[in-house]
Write a protein that holds these residues in place. Structure first.
Motif, PDB file in Angstrom:
ATOM      1  N   LEU A 196     131.770  22.044   2.509  1.00  0.00           N
ATOM      2  CA  LEU A 196     130.689  21.106   2.772  1.00  0.00           C
ATOM      3  C   LEU A 196     131.166  19.898   3.573  1.00  0.00           C
ATOM      4  CD1 LEU A 196     128.761  21.255  -0.604  1.00  0.00           C
ATOM      5  CD2 LEU A 196     127.758  21.608   1.647  1.00  0.00           C
ATOM      6  N   GLY A 197     132.368  19.405   3.236  1.00  0.00           N
ATOM      7  CA  GLY A 197     132.932  18.286   3.986  1.00  0.00           C
ATOM      8  C   GLY A 197     133.088  18.623   5.463  1.00  0.00           C
ATOM      9  N   LYS A 198     133.522  19.840   5.734  1.00  0.00           N
ATOM     10  CA  LYS A 198     133.703  20.301   7.112  1.00  0.00           C
ATOM     11  C   LYS A 198     132.362  20.341   7.854  1.00  0.00           C
ATOM     12  CE  LYS A 198     134.959  24.598   9.541  1.00  0.00           C
ATOM     13  NZ  LYS A 198     133.591  25.098   9.792  1.00  0.00           N
ATOM     14  N   PHE A 199     131.340  20.902   7.229  1.00  0.00           N
ATOM     15  CA  PHE A 199     130.046  21.029   7.892  1.00  0.00           C
ATOM     16  C   PHE A 199     129.380  19.666   8.092  1.00  0.00           C
ATOM     17  CE2 PHE A 199     130.353  25.335   5.850  1.00  0.00           C
ATOM     18  CZ  PHE A 199     130.563  26.012   7.042  1.00  0.00           C
ATOM     19  N   PHE A 200     129.552  18.768   7.118  1.00  0.00           N
ATOM     20  CA  PHE A 200     129.013  17.418   7.263  1.00  0.00           C
ATOM     21  C   PHE A 200     129.684  16.716   8.449  1.00  0.00           C
ATOM     22  CE2 PHE A 200     129.197  12.849   6.589  1.00  0.00           C
ATOM     23  CZ  PHE A 200     127.897  12.529   6.219  1.00  0.00           C
ATOM     24  N   LYS A 201     131.000  16.816   8.531  1.00  0.00           N
ATOM     25  CA  LYS A 201     131.749  16.154   9.601  1.00  0.00           C
ATOM     26  C   LYS A 201     131.285  16.639  10.973  1.00  0.00           C
ATOM     27  CE  LYS A 201     136.461  15.460  11.356  1.00  0.00           C
ATOM     28  NZ  LYS A 201     137.913  15.746  11.122  1.00  0.00           N
ATOM     29  N   GLU A 202     131.136  17.961  11.121  1.00  0.00           N
ATOM     30  CA  GLU A 202     130.713  18.523  12.405  1.00  0.00           C
ATOM     31  C   GLU A 202     129.353  17.986  12.829  1.00  0.00           C
ATOM     32  OE1 GLU A 202     130.806  22.704  11.718  1.00  0.00           O
ATOM     33  OE2 GLU A 202     132.992  22.873  11.888  1.00  0.00           O
ATOM     34  N   ALA A 203     128.404  17.975  11.903  1.00  0.00           N
ATOM     35  CA  ALA A 203     127.048  17.538  12.242  1.00  0.00           C
ATOM     36  C   ALA A 203     126.958  16.031  12.430  1.00  0.00           C
ATOM     37  CB  ALA A 203     126.079  17.996  11.156  1.00  0.00           C
ATOM     38  N   PHE A 204     127.693  15.281  11.604  1.00  0.00           N
ATOM     39  CA  PHE A 204     127.638  13.815  11.675  1.00  0.00           C
ATOM     40  C   PHE A 204     128.231  13.317  12.993  1.00  0.00           C
ATOM     41  CE2 PHE A 204     128.940   9.459  10.438  1.00  0.00           C
ATOM     42  CZ  PHE A 204     127.738   9.007   9.911  1.00  0.00           C
ATOM     43  N   THR A 205     129.361  13.871  13.378  1.00  0.00           N
ATOM     44  CA  THR A 205     129.987  13.445  14.638  1.00  0.00           C
ATOM     45  C   THR A 205     129.192  13.936  15.844  1.00  0.00           C
ATOM     46  OG1 THR A 205     131.482  15.365  14.534  1.00  0.00           O
ATOM     47  CG2 THR A 205     132.303  13.283  13.659  1.00  0.00           C
ATOM     48  N   ALA A 206     128.595  15.124  15.729  1.00  0.00           N
ATOM     49  CA  ALA A 206     127.764  15.634  16.824  1.00  0.00           C
ATOM     50  C   ALA A 206     126.551  14.754  17.043  1.00  0.00           C
ATOM     51  CB  ALA A 206     127.322  17.063  16.518  1.00  0.00           C
ATOM     52  N   GLY A 207     126.098  14.099  15.967  1.00  0.00           N
ATOM     53  CA  GLY A 207     124.952  13.204  16.061  1.00  0.00           C
ATOM     54  C   GLY A 207     125.312  11.780  16.435  1.00  0.00           C
ATOM     55  N   GLY A 208     126.577  11.520  16.746  1.00  0.00           N
ATOM     56  CA  GLY A 208     127.008  10.192  17.174  1.00  0.00           C
ATOM     57  C   GLY A 208     127.673   9.350  16.109  1.00  0.00           C
ATOM     58  N   GLY A 209     127.770   9.864  14.876  1.00  0.00           N
ATOM     59  CA  GLY A 209     128.424   9.128  13.807  1.00  0.00           C
ATOM     60  C   GLY A 209     129.941   9.217  13.887  1.00  0.00           C
ATOM     61  N   VAL A 210     130.602   8.314  13.184  1.00  0.00           N
ATOM     62  CA  VAL A 210     132.066   8.268  13.173  1.00  0.00           C
ATOM     63  C   VAL A 210     132.571   8.455  11.742  1.00  0.00           C
ATOM     64  CG1 VAL A 210     134.117   6.860  13.643  1.00  0.00           C
ATOM     65  CG2 VAL A 210     132.137   6.739  15.176  1.00  0.00           C
ATOM     66  N   PRO A 242     130.600  15.765  -1.669  1.00  0.00           N
ATOM     67  CA  PRO A 242     130.115  17.091  -2.060  1.00  0.00           C
ATOM     68  C   PRO A 242     130.994  17.677  -3.167  1.00  0.00           C
ATOM     69  CG  PRO A 242     131.455  17.281  -0.091  1.00  0.00           C
ATOM     70  CD  PRO A 242     131.474  15.830  -0.486  1.00  0.00           C
ATOM     71  N   ALA A 243     130.571  17.541  -4.400  1.00  0.00           N
ATOM     72  CA  ALA A 243     131.398  17.977  -5.527  1.00  0.00           C
ATOM     73  C   ALA A 243     130.509  18.227  -6.737  1.00  0.00           C
ATOM     74  CB  ALA A 243     132.460  16.920  -5.839  1.00  0.00           C
ATOM     75  N   TYR A 244     131.144  18.568  -7.861  1.00  0.00           N
ATOM     76  CA  TYR A 244     130.404  18.855  -9.091  1.00  0.00           C
ATOM     77  C   TYR A 244     130.268  17.600  -9.953  1.00  0.00           C
ATOM     78  CZ  TYR A 244     131.047  23.699  -7.666  1.00  0.00           C
ATOM     79  OH  TYR A 244     131.023  24.875  -6.960  1.00  0.00           O
ATOM     80  N   TYR A 245     129.258  17.633 -10.812  1.00  0.00           N
ATOM     81  CA  TYR A 245     128.753  16.463 -11.518  1.00  0.00           C
ATOM     82  C   TYR A 245     129.793  15.665 -12.306  1.00  0.00           C
ATOM     83  CZ  TYR A 245     128.802  19.793 -15.401  1.00  0.00           C
ATOM     84  OH  TYR A 245     129.191  20.715 -16.324  1.00  0.00           O
TER      85      TYR A 245
END
Length: 394
Positions: A196-210, A242-245
């Motif tokens: 999940l961390g990997k997929f978040f990073k890809e989308a966040f940076t693709a959208g202009g986030g750092v 992204p983790a468990y409760y």
């Protein structure tokens, strides 16, 4: 008695013995999943260990539906018998359980495990032994498609959306809220969290986030203040967790105690009543997570499920409950459509699933055996879940 008569008599005795032996073998050589007037289903759930609340509630939900089916006469006149074991929230034990269910108990299909890591430990076995496995909640993409070969796991199916969609949805939500930068916190030994961390990073940076920092933690720790002090120094707009409760509750509580006011965005692993107990309701304000459903949905199918679950178990069902209920419904539906409890025919029926009316949203299983379905963004207000937004299936 003469010699010829004796030999003739011996021949009759041997023939009868042979027939008796053949008859005995035919009784023992039952087809997988058949036991008289019953259909055998295996349950491989986390009933103790780190995510015991997930496994226990998921098994409860599956049993709720199986009991409903049996109360109406079963499947094509045959009652469902569920053979259930505890995988102890452990990968090796998950494989041991599925091995026992398939090779000793001769089940038609298996429902569970819950987590991605535990499910990944059984997928190759399912393919080798040609017995369908349905995981209600394992969201890692590798569960249904081998990352090395790109081949679909022919006997593995799920009722939850993928981490690739979930991570992207979380990033798009954070960006839409105005986040310019983010810290990613993942559980270092957990495929689910790291993916999940990997997929978040890809989308966040693709959208202009750092991404200003990426940190890994040990889910078995109790004190996360050293990592959180580093995070505080980065002054992030968003912390993606992204983790468990259990770990999430401790981290959020300690972060707020250190004065970190950043928005937390999480994943479906947050969805447990224990989260509020561990974190404290006030600390969960300005926290959001991606999820599969909400019990507040007015859809009649959702409300009927919530009512039935509350009547039997005395609490409101969470997303994992709903997904497990859907997993049981999907399996029964496939057996009915197959007209057989043979694993191969069940597998074929599962693969052909289209427009299935699930509690967590109508879906069709795609070529990878993954459901195409919407995602919910849940906001926590004083510990109470509310729907913030819905993101359409991709």
């Amino acid at each position: 008695m003469g010699k010829s008569r004796w030999l003739k008599g011996l021949g009759v005795v041997l023939s009868l013995a042979l027939l008796a032996g053949c008859s005995g073998q035919s009784k023992e050589a039952k087809a997988p999943g058949q036991a008289g007037d019953e259909i055998l289903i295996g349950a491989n759930f986390e009933l103790s260990g780190d995510v015991a609340t997930y496994g226990t509630s998921s098994l409860n939900s599956a049993m709720l539906y199986f009991d409903e089916v049996n109360a109406k006469g079963g499947i094509n006149g045959k009652k469902i018998k569920v053979i259930k074991y505890d995988n102890k929230s452990d990968k090796a034990e998950s494989l041991s359980v599925v091995t026992r269910l398939v090779t000793q108990d001769k089940v038609s299909a298996v429902i569970g495990p819950v987590t991605s890591g535990n499910t990944l430990s059984v997928v190759s076995f399912a393919d080798d032994k040609k017995v369908p496995v349905i995981t209600p909640t394992a969201t890692n993409p590798d569960v249904t498609v081998d990352p090395k070969t790109g081949k679909v796991h022919e006997y593995v199916f799920r009722t939850c959306f993928l981490d690739s969609f979930q991570g992207k949805a979380a990033a798009e939500f954070a960006l839409k809220k105005g986040a310019k930068n983010a810290v990613i916190l993942v559980s270092q030994a957990d495929e689910y969290s790291k993916g999940l961390g990997k997929f978040f990073k890809e989308a966040f940076t693709a959208g202009g986030g750092v991404i200003v920092s990426e940190e890994a933690f040990d889910k078995n720790d109790n004190d996360y203040r050293a990592i959180l002090t580093k995070v505080k120094g980065k002054n992030p707009d968003v912390i993606y967790l992204p983790a468990y409760y259990e770990a999430v509750g401790k981290i959020v509580k300690q972060a707020r105690g250190l004065g970190i006011t950043a928005t937390f965005v999480g994943s479906d692993g947050w969805d447990s009543p224990k989260l509020v107990e561990v974190a404290g309701k006030d600390n969960l304000n300005n926290c959001f997570f991606t999820n599969h459903y909400t019990p507040e949905d007015p859809d009649p199918a959702v409300q009927a499920f919530v009512k039935a679950y509350k009547e039997k178990y005395g609490q409101v069902p969470d997303a994992l409950d709903a997904l497990a209920y859907d997993g049981a419904r999907l399996l029964v539906d496939a057996i009915q459509r197959a007209g057989s409890a043979e694993p191969e025919k069940i597998k074929e029926a599962l693969a052909a699933t289209k427009d299935f009316p699930a509690v967590t949203g109508t879906f069709t299983l795609n070529e990878n055996h993954d459901p195409v379905k919407d995602i919910v963004i849940v906001e926590l207000k004083e510990g109470v879940q509310t729907v913030n937004a819905k993101i359409k299936a991709q």
